[in-house]
Design an enzyme around this catalytic site. Structure first.
Site, mmCIF file in Angstrom:
data_model
loop_
_atom_site.group_PDB
_atom_site.id
_atom_site.type_symbol
_atom_site.label_atom_id
_atom_site.label_comp_id
_atom_site.label_asym_id
_atom_site.label_seq_id
_atom_site.Cartn_x
_atom_site.Cartn_y
_atom_site.Cartn_z
ATOM 1 N N THR A 48 0.833 -1.067 -0.038
ATOM 2 C CA THR A 48 0.144 -0.054 -0.143
ATOM 3 C C THR A 48 0.701 1.226 0.131
ATOM 4 O OG1 THR A 48 -1.815 -1.320 1.069
ATOM 5 C CG2 THR A 48 -1.785 1.133 1.238
ATOM 6 N N CYS A 49 1.841 1.260 0.822
ATOM 7 C CA CYS A 49 2.557 2.322 0.834
ATOM 8 C C CYS A 49 3.453 2.644 -0.366
ATOM 9 C CB CYS A 49 3.829 2.362 1.862
ATOM 10 S SG CYS A 49 3.294 1.804 3.420
ATOM 11 N N HIS A 50 4.108 1.461 -1.051
ATOM 12 C CA HIS A 50 4.856 1.722 -2.415
ATOM 13 C C HIS A 50 3.916 2.158 -3.508
ATOM 14 C CE1 HIS A 50 8.216 1.662 -4.784
ATOM 15 N NE2 HIS A 50 7.720 0.731 -5.596
#
Length: 160
Positions: A48-50
């Site tokens: 999700t972050c990337h």
């Protein structure tokens, strides 16, 4: 109790990569006299972050700056070398990457969580924060894991 609007950020330090190698930067050096959009993620290179969170920041970076924001930064409980590699992998020169390697900042603002059940150890919750001269003006904390609904660049931009 997690940090809230009107609170002053506590004095802590982040690691940043410079041309001379890793260096320390205090919260005063980052936030004093500036308007800063700070985004926090649980971990560099995580799905999700990337794939969602950092792209939402990059897509809105110019518009966020056009609203008077001096600095756009992302922080995670990762070491400075991982954060630097992540910045390069994302081609994110418009964003400062602040390593909170020991989670001191996340703990100090009471937005740390224990991700040991998933093999992650202590991490930061996902949020977006607008800080003016060290004082929190807006904060959007993501409640659902794996979501970027209130903490993305687009959500913060709408509040500026």
């Amino acid at each position: 109790m997690p940090i809230k609007v009107g609170d002053r950020l506590p004095e802590t330090k982040f690691r940043v990569m410079t041309s001379e190698g890793p260096a320390w930067k205090t919260t005063d050096e980052i936030f004093k006299g500036k308007k800063v959009a700070l985004f926090a993620v649980p971990g560099a290179f995580t799905g999700t972050c990337h794939k969602m969170h950092v792209p939402s920041i990059l897509q809105n970076a110019d518009a966020i700056r056009a609203k008077g924001v001096n600095t756009i930064a992302v922080t995670a409980v990762n070491d400075v070398f991982v954060m630097d590699a992540w910045k390069k992998a994302c081609a994110a020169d418009k964003i400062d990457f602040l390593a909170d390697g020991n989670g001191e900042f996340a703990k100090a603002i009471d937005l740390a969580f224990d991700g040991s059940g998933n093999g992650l150890g202590m991490r930061s919750r996902r949020y977006a924060m607008l800080v003016e001269d060290g004082v929190v003006k807006k904060i959007n904390i993501e409640e659902a894991p794996g979501k970027v609904e209130v903490s993305g660049g687009d959500a913060l931009l709408k509040q500026l």
